[in-house]
Scaffold this active site. Structure first.
Site, PDB file in Angstrom:
ATOM      1  N   ASN A 192      65.918  47.067  16.679  1.00 18.97           N
ATOM      2  CA  ASN A 192      65.850  48.245  17.544  1.00 18.97           C
ATOM      3  C   ASN A 192      66.985  49.204  17.228  1.00 18.97           C
ATOM      4  O   ASN A 192      68.061  48.789  16.796  1.00 18.97           O
ATOM      5  CB  ASN A 192      65.925  47.818  19.018  1.00 18.97           C
ATOM      6  N   ALA A 245      62.479  47.640  21.337  1.00 16.99           N
ATOM      7  CA  ALA A 245      62.845  46.669  22.370  1.00 16.99           C
ATOM      8  C   ALA A 245      62.696  47.293  23.747  1.00 16.99           C
ATOM      9  O   ALA A 245      63.389  46.932  24.690  1.00 16.99           O
ATOM     10  CB  ALA A 245      64.283  46.197  22.146  1.00 16.99           C
ATOM     11  N   ASP A 262      47.824  44.374  28.094  1.00 19.43           N
ATOM     12  CA  ASP A 262      48.252  44.933  26.806  1.00 19.43           C
ATOM     13  C   ASP A 262      48.422  43.844  25.747  1.00 19.43           C
ATOM     14  O   ASP A 262      48.003  44.012  24.601  1.00 19.43           O
ATOM     15  CB  ASP A 262      49.586  45.682  26.961  1.00 19.43           C
ATOM     16  N   ALA A 273      71.770  46.547  21.287  1.00 22.56           N
ATOM     17  CA  ALA A 273      72.003  45.787  22.521  1.00 22.56           C
ATOM     18  C   ALA A 273      70.692  45.480  23.244  1.00 22.56           C
ATOM     19  O   ALA A 273      70.537  44.408  23.842  1.00 22.56           O
ATOM     20  CB  ALA A 273      72.935  46.579  23.446  1.00 22.56           C
ATOM     21  N   THR A 283      68.836  50.779  19.228  1.00 19.87           N
ATOM     22  CA  THR A 283      69.976  50.367  20.044  1.00 19.87           C
ATOM     23  C   THR A 283      70.017  48.843  20.039  1.00 19.87           C
ATOM     24  O   THR A 283      69.240  48.192  20.745  1.00 19.87           O
ATOM     25  CB  THR A 283      69.811  50.881  21.497  1.00 19.87           C
ATOM     26  N   GLY A 311      59.707  48.837  26.798  1.00 19.51           N
ATOM     27  CA  GLY A 311      58.641  48.238  27.593  1.00 19.51           C
ATOM     28  C   GLY A 311      57.494  47.708  26.745  1.00 19.51           C
ATOM     29  O   GLY A 311      56.970  46.615  26.997  1.00 19.51           O
ATOM     30  N   LYS A 352      54.391  51.618  34.526  1.00 15.56           N
ATOM     31  CA  LYS A 352      54.027  50.192  34.513  1.00 15.56           C
ATOM     32  C   LYS A 352      55.037  49.325  35.276  1.00 15.56           C
ATOM     33  O   LYS A 352      54.667  48.312  35.865  1.00 15.56           O
ATOM     34  CB  LYS A 352      53.877  49.690  33.074  1.00 15.56           C
ATOM     35  N   SER A 358      40.822  56.487  28.139  1.00 15.39           N
ATOM     36  CA  SER A 358      40.332  55.417  29.018  1.00 15.39           C
ATOM     37  C   SER A 358      39.033  55.772  29.748  1.00 15.39           C
ATOM     38  O   SER A 358      38.147  54.924  29.852  1.00 15.39           O
ATOM     39  CB  SER A 358      41.420  55.010  30.012  1.00 15.39           C
ATOM     40  N   SER A 380      44.061  60.959  27.818  1.00 12.53           N
ATOM     41  CA  SER A 380      43.712  59.537  27.825  1.00 12.53           C
ATOM     42  C   SER A 380      42.242  59.315  27.458  1.00 12.53           C
ATOM     43  O   SER A 380      41.342  59.994  27.964  1.00 12.53           O
ATOM     44  CB  SER A 380      43.972  58.949  29.216  1.00 12.53           C
ATOM     45  N   TYR A 415      48.147  55.354  18.608  1.00 12.77           N
ATOM     46  CA  TYR A 415      47.018  55.699  17.754  1.00 12.77           C
ATOM     47  C   TYR A 415      46.992  57.207  17.565  1.00 12.77           C
ATOM     48  O   TYR A 415      47.707  57.947  18.242  1.00 12.77           O
ATOM     49  CB  TYR A 415      45.698  55.198  18.362  1.00 12.77           C
TER      50      TYR A 415
HETATM   51  P1  ATR Z   1      58.032  52.040  25.780  1.00 15.25           P
HETATM   52  O1  ATR Z   1      57.547  51.635  27.129  1.00 15.25           O
HETATM   53  O2  ATR Z   1      57.104  52.964  25.034  1.00 15.25           O
HETATM   54  O3  ATR Z   1      58.467  50.891  24.942  1.00 15.25           O
HETATM   55  P2  ATR Z   1      60.804  52.620  26.237  1.00 15.25           P
HETATM   56  O4  ATR Z   1      60.961  51.441  27.116  1.00 15.25           O
HETATM   57  O5  ATR Z   1      61.490  53.897  26.588  1.00 15.25           O
HETATM   58  O6  ATR Z   1      59.279  53.000  26.060  1.00 15.25           O
HETATM   59  O7  ATR Z   1      61.232  52.174  24.759  1.00 15.25           O
HETATM   60  C1  ATR Z   1      61.136  53.049  23.678  1.00 15.25           C
HETATM   61  C2  ATR Z   1      61.448  52.288  22.399  1.00 15.25           C
HETATM   62  O8  ATR Z   1      61.309  53.171  21.285  1.00 15.25           O
HETATM   63  C3  ATR Z   1      62.860  51.741  22.335  1.00 15.25           C
HETATM   64  O9  ATR Z   1      62.869  50.608  21.505  1.00 15.25           O
HETATM   65  C4  ATR Z   1      63.586  52.914  21.676  1.00 15.25           C
HETATM   66  O10 ATR Z   1      64.777  52.589  21.034  1.00 15.25           O
HETATM   67  P3  ATR Z   1      66.167  52.621  21.866  1.00 15.25           P
HETATM   68  O11 ATR Z   1      66.224  51.341  22.649  1.00 15.25           O
HETATM   69  O12 ATR Z   1      67.198  52.705  20.806  1.00 15.25           O
HETATM   70  O13 ATR Z   1      66.089  53.842  22.733  1.00 15.25           O
HETATM   71  C5  ATR Z   1      62.578  53.302  20.636  1.00 15.25           C
HETATM   72  N1  ATR Z   1      62.711  54.669  20.155  1.00 15.25           N
HETATM   73  C6  ATR Z   1      62.444  55.805  20.829  1.00 15.25           C
HETATM   74  N2  ATR Z   1      62.660  56.885  20.053  1.00 15.25           N
HETATM   75  C7  ATR Z   1      63.070  56.416  18.836  1.00 15.25           C
HETATM   76  C8  ATR Z   1      63.437  57.033  17.595  1.00 15.25           C
HETATM   77  N3  ATR Z   1      63.430  58.368  17.462  1.00 15.25           N
HETATM   78  N4  ATR Z   1      63.792  56.224  16.567  1.00 15.25           N
HETATM   79  C9  ATR Z   1      63.801  54.876  16.705  1.00 15.25           C
HETATM   80  N5  ATR Z   1      63.469  54.238  17.858  1.00 15.25           N
HETATM   81  C10 ATR Z   1      63.097  54.995  18.903  1.00 15.25           C
END
Ligand code: ATR
Length: 268
Positions: free
Chosen positions: A150, A127, A101, A154, A152, A129, A65, A16, A14, A213
């Site tokens: 996204n 979609a 954020d 849904a 996924t 956090g 978080k 920070s 980090s 980053y």
């Molecule tokens: P964060 O707090 O970093 O957003 P999270 O809540 O686990 O972490 O969400 C991760 C996001 O990255 C989600 O949108 C996830 O897509 P899914 O909802 O389909 O899981 C996306 N993500 C993670 N790995 C991915 C990958 N290899 N390709 C595309 N999207 C990815």
């Protein structure tokens, strides 16, 4: 002593501590700022121990978080909207939680990058956090369109439903197809060494921003440039700006961010 910490897992890399100590030096309020590695379900105990050690507040990062949101006795409106807290502090005896954020991203986009968000067509990838945390603050800036895509669908659908705003579309439905002024990668794909899938035309002429980053952002941003992005930006500026807002919450003084960002960029 002004004692603070960042809690999460992992936190060993980090930036920070460096950012907050630089702020403290710039405004003449030296801080002690440490990293505390805290695993899921460990925040309440770790934060209580830190306060016993003299800690005045903490930043909370992935994956805590949501836990911080539950731990806080009072949360700000922007934390409630994000359903996540990244800044813990005391108001008297009350443990309060805020989320910096969203404002950090908006300041980086509008002040550091000089973008005009009013009327902009924006594509949000992800979609999870991170996407939840920034969607509301982006809409507040007067976007014309926010399309959400996204892996996924849904989860994207749920975010679109919760935002409940006529400017927000599920990207795949095509109602908010490109071109876009701004594409924001809020997925964790880069951290896993992947690229989120996206049609090439989404990038043409757009400013493309990755919330992460350093090396984790580079493959996505290089891909965007190869597909005709006008400009690419990683999330280092957002990191510095969200830190500045946390510093302001704790200390009541707004530190200058430009010299700290320039210094981090020059040594990155
Ligand atoms: P964060 O707090 O970093 O957003 P999270 O809540 O686990 O972490 O969400 C991760 C996001 O990255 C989600 O949108 C996830 O897509 P899914 O909802 O389909 O899981 C996306 N993500 C993670 N790995 C991915 C990958 N290899 N390709 C595309 N999207 C990815």
């Amino acid at each position: 002593m002004n004692r603070f910490a960042v809690m999460g897992y992992p936190v060993s890399h980090s930036l920070s501590p460096r950012i907050h100590c630089a702020f403290g030096d710039l405004v003449g309020r030296p801080v002690s700022y440490e990293r505390r590695e805290v695993r899921p379900l460990g925040l309440a105990t770790a934060f209580a121990a830190f306060v016993r050690d003299g800690g005045r507040g903490a930043n909370v990062t992935v994956p805590l978080k949501g836990e911080a949101f539950s731990l806080a006795q009072r949360v700000t409106d922007r934390a409630r909207r994000a359903q996540a807290v990244n800044t813990l502090y005391y108001e008297g005896d009350t443990l309060a939680g805020d989320n910096t954020d969203g404002v950090g991203l908006i300041r980086d986009l509008t002040v550091n990058q000089g973008l005009v968000l009013a009327g902009a067509r924006v594509l949000l990838l992800g979609a999870g956090g991170a996407a939840w945390g920034i969607a509301g603050p982006l809409l507040d800036e007067g976007l014309a369109v926010l399309a959400v895509v996204n892996r996924t669908p849904a989860r994207a659908k749920r975010l679109v439903a919760v935002l409940d705003d006529e400017r927000v579309y599920l990207g795949a439905e095509g109602a908010a197809a490109g071109p876009y002024d701004l594409v924001i990668n809020a997925t964790a794909a880069g951290l896993a060494g992947d690229l989120p899938a996206l049609p090439a035309e989404a990038f043409a002429g757009a400013v493309v921003y990755d919330l992460v980053y350093g090396p984790a952002a580079q493959a996505f941003l290089a891909h965007a440039r190869a597909q005709g992005a006008r400009q690419t930006v990683d999330g280092l500026g957002m990191l510095v700006e969200q830190a500045a807002e946390s510093f302001f919450i704790w200390q009541g003084v707004r530190p200058p961010t430009a010299p700290v960002l320039a210094q981090l960029r020059s040594t990155a």
